[in-house]
Design a protein around this motif. Structure first.
Motif, PDB file in Angstrom:
ATOM      1  N   ASN A 137       0.794  -1.227   0.000  1.00  0.00           N
ATOM      2  CA  ASN A 137       0.000   0.000   0.000  1.00  0.00           C
ATOM      3  C   ASN A 137       0.825   1.276   0.000  1.00  0.00           C
ATOM      4  OD1 ASN A 137      -3.063  -0.771   0.450  1.00  0.00           O
ATOM      5  ND2 ASN A 137      -1.874  -2.174   1.716  1.00  0.00           N
ATOM      6  N   PHE A 138       2.050   1.197   0.509  1.00  0.00           N
ATOM      7  CA  PHE A 138       2.916   2.379   0.598  1.00  0.00           C
ATOM      8  C   PHE A 138       4.335   1.994   0.153  1.00  0.00           C
ATOM      9  CE2 PHE A 138      -0.298   2.317   3.936  1.00  0.00           C
ATOM     10  CZ  PHE A 138      -1.026   3.461   3.611  1.00  0.00           C
ATOM     11  N   PRO A 139       4.494   1.667  -1.119  1.00  0.00           N
ATOM     12  CA  PRO A 139       5.746   1.081  -1.610  1.00  0.00           C
ATOM     13  C   PRO A 139       6.977   1.972  -1.482  1.00  0.00           C
ATOM     14  CG  PRO A 139       4.291   1.677  -3.434  1.00  0.00           C
ATOM     15  CD  PRO A 139       3.480   1.798  -2.190  1.00  0.00           C
ATOM     16  N   SER A 140       6.810   3.284  -1.410  1.00  0.00           N
ATOM     17  CA  SER A 140       7.973   4.166  -1.331  1.00  0.00           C
ATOM     18  C   SER A 140       8.339   4.552   0.102  1.00  0.00           C
ATOM     19  CB  SER A 140       7.732   5.438  -2.150  1.00  0.00           C
ATOM     20  OG  SER A 140       6.636   6.169  -1.627  1.00  0.00           O
ATOM     21  N   THR A 141       7.579   4.045   1.064  1.00  0.00           N
ATOM     22  CA  THR A 141       7.812   4.396   2.469  1.00  0.00           C
ATOM     23  C   THR A 141       8.807   3.437   3.104  1.00  0.00           C
ATOM     24  OG1 THR A 141       5.603   5.339   2.699  1.00  0.00           O
ATOM     25  CG2 THR A 141       6.725   4.693   4.722  1.00  0.00           C
ATOM     26  N   LEU A 142       9.777   3.996   3.808  1.00  0.00           N
ATOM     27  CA  LEU A 142      10.774   3.185   4.496  1.00  0.00           C
ATOM     28  C   LEU A 142      10.238   2.743   5.849  1.00  0.00           C
ATOM     29  CD1 LEU A 142      13.841   5.439   3.690  1.00  0.00           C
ATOM     30  CD2 LEU A 142      13.396   3.179   2.749  1.00  0.00           C
ATOM     31  N   ILE A 143      10.498   1.481   6.197  1.00  0.00           N
ATOM     32  CA  ILE A 143       9.965   0.898   7.433  1.00  0.00           C
ATOM     33  C   ILE A 143      11.054   0.773   8.483  1.00  0.00           C
ATOM     34  CG2 ILE A 143       8.827  -1.103   8.461  1.00  0.00           C
ATOM     35  CD1 ILE A 143       7.682  -1.733   5.694  1.00  0.00           C
ATOM     36  N   VAL A 144      10.802   1.367   9.650  1.00  0.00           N
ATOM     37  CA  VAL A 144      11.673   1.217  10.815  1.00  0.00           C
ATOM     38  C   VAL A 144      10.986   0.265  11.784  1.00  0.00           C
ATOM     39  CG1 VAL A 144      12.784   2.373  12.759  1.00  0.00           C
ATOM     40  CG2 VAL A 144      12.614   3.544  10.553  1.00  0.00           C
ATOM     41  N   ALA A 145      11.630  -0.843  12.098  1.00  0.00           N
ATOM     42  CA  ALA A 145      11.064  -1.845  12.992  1.00  0.00           C
ATOM     43  C   ALA A 145      11.549  -1.609  14.417  1.00  0.00           C
ATOM     44  CB  ALA A 145      11.447  -3.251  12.536  1.00  0.00           C
ATOM     45  N   ASP A 146      10.642  -1.261  15.316  1.00  0.00           N
ATOM     46  CA  ASP A 146      10.970  -1.078  16.726  1.00  0.00           C
ATOM     47  C   ASP A 146      10.909  -2.432  17.422  1.00  0.00           C
ATOM     48  OD1 ASP A 146      11.174   1.623  16.262  1.00  0.00           O
ATOM     49  OD2 ASP A 146       9.267   2.144  17.208  1.00  0.00           O
ATOM     50  N   ILE A 147      12.061  -2.915  17.894  1.00  0.00           N
ATOM     51  CA  ILE A 147      12.131  -4.264  18.470  1.00  0.00           C
ATOM     52  C   ILE A 147      12.658  -4.201  19.905  1.00  0.00           C
ATOM     53  CG2 ILE A 147      12.359  -5.374  16.230  1.00  0.00           C
ATOM     54  CD1 ILE A 147      15.424  -5.008  18.471  1.00  0.00           C
ATOM     55  N   SER A 148      12.534  -5.332  20.625  1.00  0.00           N
ATOM     56  CA  SER A 148      12.989  -5.365  22.015  1.00  0.00           C
ATOM     57  C   SER A 148      14.019  -6.451  22.289  1.00  0.00           C
ATOM     58  CB  SER A 148      11.792  -5.555  22.956  1.00  0.00           C
ATOM     59  OG  SER A 148      11.216  -6.846  22.814  1.00  0.00           O
ATOM     60  N   THR A 149      14.180  -7.406  21.366  1.00  0.00           N
ATOM     61  CA  THR A 149      15.130  -8.500  21.568  1.00  0.00           C
ATOM     62  C   THR A 149      15.879  -8.799  20.275  1.00  0.00           C
ATOM     63  OG1 THR A 149      13.588 -10.268  20.937  1.00  0.00           O
ATOM     64  CG2 THR A 149      13.575  -9.569  23.259  1.00  0.00           C
ATOM     65  N   PHE A 150      16.945  -9.560  20.414  1.00  0.00           N
ATOM     66  CA  PHE A 150      17.726  -9.966  19.248  1.00  0.00           C
ATOM     67  C   PHE A 150      16.875 -10.765  18.271  1.00  0.00           C
ATOM     68  CE2 PHE A 150      20.497 -13.135  17.165  1.00  0.00           C
ATOM     69  CZ  PHE A 150      21.370 -12.283  16.489  1.00  0.00           C
ATOM     70  N   GLU A 151      16.098 -11.704  18.799  1.00  0.00           N
ATOM     71  CA  GLU A 151      15.261 -12.550  17.945  1.00  0.00           C
ATOM     72  C   GLU A 151      14.256 -11.729  17.149  1.00  0.00           C
ATOM     73  OE1 GLU A 151      17.275 -14.817  20.933  1.00  0.00           O
ATOM     74  OE2 GLU A 151      15.923 -13.085  21.152  1.00  0.00           O
ATOM     75  N   GLU A 152      13.674 -10.726  17.785  1.00  0.00           N
ATOM     76  CA  GLU A 152      12.733  -9.852  17.073  1.00  0.00           C
ATOM     77  C   GLU A 152      13.450  -9.061  15.982  1.00  0.00           C
ATOM     78  OE1 GLU A 152       9.564  -9.085  20.738  1.00  0.00           O
ATOM     79  OE2 GLU A 152      11.076  -7.574  20.247  1.00  0.00           O
ATOM     80  N   GLY A 153      14.666  -8.633  16.266  1.00  0.00           N
ATOM     81  CA  GLY A 153      15.436  -7.909  15.256  1.00  0.00           C
ATOM     82  C   GLY A 153      15.719  -8.761  14.040  1.00  0.00           C
ATOM     83  N   VAL A 154      16.118  -9.997  14.270  1.00  0.00           N
ATOM     84  CA  VAL A 154      16.397 -10.919  13.163  1.00  0.00           C
ATOM     85  C   VAL A 154      15.129 -11.197  12.366  1.00  0.00           C
ATOM     86  CG1 VAL A 154      17.098 -13.270  12.588  1.00  0.00           C
ATOM     87  CG2 VAL A 154      18.373 -11.981  14.313  1.00  0.00           C
ATOM     88  N   ALA A 155      14.015 -11.403  13.072  1.00  0.00           N
ATOM     89  CA  ALA A 155      12.742 -11.668  12.388  1.00  0.00           C
ATOM     90  C   ALA A 155      12.338 -10.487  11.515  1.00  0.00           C
ATOM     91  CB  ALA A 155      11.646 -11.966  13.413  1.00  0.00           C
ATOM     92  N   ALA A 156      12.532  -9.279  12.014  1.00  0.00           N
ATOM     93  CA  ALA A 156      12.195  -8.075  11.240  1.00  0.00           C
ATOM     94  C   ALA A 156      13.085  -7.962  10.005  1.00  0.00           C
ATOM     95  CB  ALA A 156      12.332  -6.835  12.117  1.00  0.00           C
ATOM     96  N   MET A 157      14.357  -8.282  10.175  1.00  0.00           N
ATOM     97  CA  MET A 157      15.275  -8.263   9.026  1.00  0.00           C
ATOM     98  C   MET A 157      14.828  -9.262   7.971  1.00  0.00           C
ATOM     99  SD  MET A 157      18.998  -8.075  10.891  1.00  0.00           S
ATOM    100  CE  MET A 157      19.413  -6.761  12.045  1.00  0.00           C
ATOM    101  N   ASP A 158      14.445 -10.455   8.429  1.00  0.00           N
ATOM    102  CA  ASP A 158      13.998 -11.495   7.498  1.00  0.00           C
ATOM    103  C   ASP A 158      12.745 -11.076   6.736  1.00  0.00           C
ATOM    104  OD1 ASP A 158      16.085 -13.126   8.245  1.00  0.00           O
ATOM    105  OD2 ASP A 158      14.906 -14.341   9.642  1.00  0.00           O
TER     106      ASP A 158
END
Length: 246
Positions: A137-158
């Motif tokens: 829906n918003f293809p030109s918008t950059l997404i910043v993932a706010d995470i709390s753990t390493f596992e969440e960070g990796v999942a967001a990257m994936d």
């Protein structure tokens, strides 16, 4: 027609890369105030943002479409936008649905920050469904993932987010609870070398800021220590009280 579409896509990618690369080793100032706080109001947040720009910040993090639009009207810095809203049955409140995404994008946000934790989302929507919906829906918008753990960070990257931020470390019941910033989390995520990492959360001093960069952070986000004078005052008062009791 296909050539034009391809060319526009490439220009968009370069612009997006430029927005991210221009943050490198910089300070992002979070200008936010809740309704019950003394500095609540878009005019006040605009003043905060302009002061941050004058001080050398590379970007602003701002909450609500109204504040984002006000800051965008006069401040030249890119904006990481979010919209805090609570939904029944969900602990996720940082830009929880596409409705909030739409409003802050239309207000002028260059990045959209979303809760990317394991907390239950509104209407049972999974993060792996939510991020593709944002892309669609918003293809030109950059997404910043706010995470709390390493596992969440990796999942967001994936899931292909553009930036990962340690914003929620210490703010979910299962993440590390400590007063200092979670520099170890910054270091672990940065060491993966796949997605730019923003260090955010409980950063109070220039020394802690530099330590986050030394740990590999792409940039550092500081909010309370700069833009919430009531909390800064409390720290001074607490130190005085401690001195008087010893």
């Amino acid at each position: 027609m296909m050539i034009n579409k391809y060319t526009n896509m490439k220009i968009g990618e370069l612009m997006n890369n430029s927005l991210i690369s221009n943050l490198k080793h910089g300070l992002i100032v979070s200008c936010q105030a809740l309704e019950q706080e003394p500095l609540y109001g878009s005019a006040k947040m605009l003043s905060m943002a302009m002061a941050a720009q004058e001080g050398g910040a590379v970007a602003i993090r701002a909450n609500t479409p109204r504040d984002i639009a006000a800051i965008k009207s006069k401040c030249a810095l890119p904006i990481i936008g979010l919209y805090k809203k609570h939904y029944p049955g969900s602990d996720v409140y940082i830009t929880p649905t596409l409705l909030e995404i739409k409003e802050i994008v239309e207000a002028g946000a260059d990045f959209v920050a979303i809760d990317a934790t394991m907390l239950a989302r509104p209407n049972g929507i999974l993060l792996k469904e939510f991020i593709p919906s944002i892309r669609k829906n918003f293809p030109s918008t950059l997404i910043v993932a706010d995470i709390s753990t390493f596992e969440e960070g990796v999942a967001a990257m994936d899931l292909g987010v553009d930036v990962v931020s340690t914003t929620m470390s210490g703010y979910t019941p299962y993440s590390l609870q400590q007063e200092p910033p979670d520099i170890a989390l910054v270091a672990r995520l940065s060491a993966l070398g796949t997605t730019p990492i923003l260090a955010e959360g409980r950063i109070w001093t220039p020394e802690e800021c530099v330590a986050c960069l030394d740990a590999g952070a792409h940039a550092v986000v500081v909010g309370t220590a700069i833009t919430r004078p009531q909390e800064i005052t409390k720290k001074f008062v607490k130190s005085i009280d401690h001195f008087l009791k010893t």
